[in-house]
Design a protein around this motif. Structure first.
Motif, PDB file in Angstrom:
ATOM      1  N   TRP A  47       2.663   5.610  -6.110  1.00 48.71           N
ATOM      2  CA  TRP A  47       2.348   5.688  -7.685  1.00 48.71           C
ATOM      3  C   TRP A  47       1.089   6.558  -7.869  1.00 48.71           C
ATOM      4  O   TRP A  47       0.819   7.323  -9.030  1.00 48.71           O
ATOM      5  CB  TRP A  47       2.170   4.211  -8.315  1.00 48.71           C
ATOM      6  CG  TRP A  47       3.185   3.490  -8.604  1.00 48.71           C
ATOM      7  CD1 TRP A  47       4.171   2.779  -8.025  1.00 48.71           C
ATOM      8  CD2 TRP A  47       4.188   3.781  -9.825  1.00 48.71           C
ATOM      9  NE1 TRP A  47       5.203   2.282  -8.593  1.00 48.71           N
ATOM     10  CE2 TRP A  47       5.131   3.139  -9.895  1.00 48.71           C
ATOM     11  CE3 TRP A  47       3.871   4.494 -10.854  1.00 48.71           C
ATOM     12  CZ2 TRP A  47       6.303   2.962 -10.653  1.00 48.71           C
ATOM     13  CZ3 TRP A  47       4.747   4.718 -12.183  1.00 48.71           C
ATOM     14  CH2 TRP A  47       5.657   3.815 -11.846  1.00 48.71           C
ATOM     15  N   GLU A  48       0.048   6.395  -6.969  1.00 43.14           N
ATOM     16  CA  GLU A  48      -1.340   7.370  -7.237  1.00 43.14           C
ATOM     17  C   GLU A  48      -0.782   9.008  -7.182  1.00 43.14           C
ATOM     18  O   GLU A  48      -1.406   9.518  -7.947  1.00 43.14           O
ATOM     19  CB  GLU A  48      -2.058   6.938  -6.138  1.00 43.14           C
ATOM     20  CG  GLU A  48      -2.774   5.528  -6.165  1.00 43.14           C
ATOM     21  CD  GLU A  48      -3.744   5.242  -5.240  1.00 43.14           C
ATOM     22  OE1 GLU A  48      -3.684   5.916  -4.231  1.00 43.14           O
ATOM     23  OE2 GLU A  48      -4.358   4.057  -5.158  1.00 43.14           O
ATOM     24  N   GLN A  97       1.801   1.652  -3.491  1.00 44.70           N
ATOM     25  CA  GLN A  97       0.315   2.111  -4.352  1.00 44.70           C
ATOM     26  C   GLN A  97       0.163   3.549  -4.277  1.00 44.70           C
ATOM     27  O   GLN A  97      -0.100   4.414  -5.127  1.00 44.70           O
ATOM     28  CB  GLN A  97      -0.747   1.305  -4.046  1.00 44.70           C
ATOM     29  CG  GLN A  97      -1.732   1.360  -4.321  1.00 44.70           C
ATOM     30  CD  GLN A  97      -2.993   0.821  -4.106  1.00 44.70           C
ATOM     31  OE1 GLN A  97      -2.953  -0.392  -3.052  1.00 44.70           O
ATOM     32  NE2 GLN A  97      -4.256   0.875  -4.541  1.00 44.70           N
ATOM     33  N   SER A 145       0.901  -1.118  -0.004  1.00 45.14           N
ATOM     34  CA  SER A 145      -0.163  -0.035   0.104  1.00 45.14           C
ATOM     35  C   SER A 145       0.920   1.313  -0.104  1.00 45.14           C
ATOM     36  O   SER A 145       0.436   2.320  -0.615  1.00 45.14           O
ATOM     37  CB  SER A 145      -0.931  -0.023   1.311  1.00 45.14           C
ATOM     38  OG  SER A 145      -0.221   0.029   2.436  1.00 45.14           O
TER      39      SER A 145
END
Length: 249
Positions: free
Chosen positions: A211-212, A208, A205
């Motif tokens: 990258w978001e 993640q 996470s």
């Protein structure tokens, strides 16, 4: 060349300096663009002088020496240096320095051709000149920018690990400091993703969210624990900057 051979309206609407001369170099046509470019009025130039008046003498001397070698005959540093090739039916296009009436100098791209009568006898010459000072300035600015970027990159490489990836995260550039700290050679890093140095310390996470952030075009900052080739862990205070294309992606 007699003014009647050229349409005066076309001459004066041109953005280029158009200057035509008789065989002996006496100027016959000096259009409006030439007036603006050089600061002389047509009345000051036409029938009164040769183009030598607005050329740099030292440049003429240097060109004459080179031209003498090229053509295999003595070329004098006068009007002949501009038209020696045109007398041989060559159209020349070269860079020259023009000298304005106030003494300031600027570069031009000068094209010189011969003018002939119906019997194909040369009766004069025409020169068309374009001011290229803005182009040279832009090139100088470009070179200066490259020098500054090179210095910036050198300073950055000395101070930090630097890596560049494509949009999928595949490494396309790795600096020496990255190689030294990770223990991998540049060839081992390029073509890989940062999974190669993923220590497993952070949950999925964590990446993640990273990258978001960058996919939104935003800069991500945080700490990352990586693993070197020899298994040693190292922590990085990291900044990731997305490079956006023209479509904003």
């Amino acid at each position: 060349m007699q003014t009647s051979i050229l349409n005066q309206a076309i001459l004066n609407s041109a953005n280029y300096a158009i200057i035509s001369c008789k065989n002996d170099g006496t100027v016959q046509v000096f259009n409006s663009a030439a007036e603006r470019m050089l600061g002389y009025s047509s009345a000051e130039i036409v029938h009164k002088c040769t183009p030598e008046i607005f050329h740099d003498h030292q440049e003429m001397v240097e060109r004459a020496e080179k031209l003498s070698i090229e053509l295999g005959e003595k070329i004098s540093p006068n009007f002949e240096v501009f038209v020696a090739k045109a007398r041989r039916d060559w159209t020349t296009e070269e860079e020259w320095l023009y000298v304005r009436k106030d003494g300031s100098k600027f570069p031009v791209r000068l094209c010189v051709s011969s003018l002939k009568d119906n019997n194909q006898t040369i009766i004069g010459f025409v020169g068309i000149a374009q001011d290229i000072s803005h182009g040279q300035k832009a090139e100088q600015e470009r070179r200066q920018l490259l020098q500054e970027l090179s210095a910036f990159k050198l300073a950055l490489d000395e101070a930090a690990i630097v890596a560049i990836t494509d949009e999928k995260g595949v490494i396309t550039y790795a600096n020496d400091r990255f190689c030294a700290i990770s223990g991998y050679s540049r060839s081992e890093l390029i073509g890989q993703t940062h999974r190669l140095v993923n220590s497993g310390h952070h949950p999925a996470s964590y990446f993640q969210a990273l990258w978001e952030t960058i996919r939104r075009g935003e800069i991500w900052r945080g700490e990352i624990c990586n693993v070197a080739k020899d298994g040693r862990l190292y922590w990085l205070n990291t900044t990731i900057t997305p490079f956006l294309g023209t479509n904003g992606q």
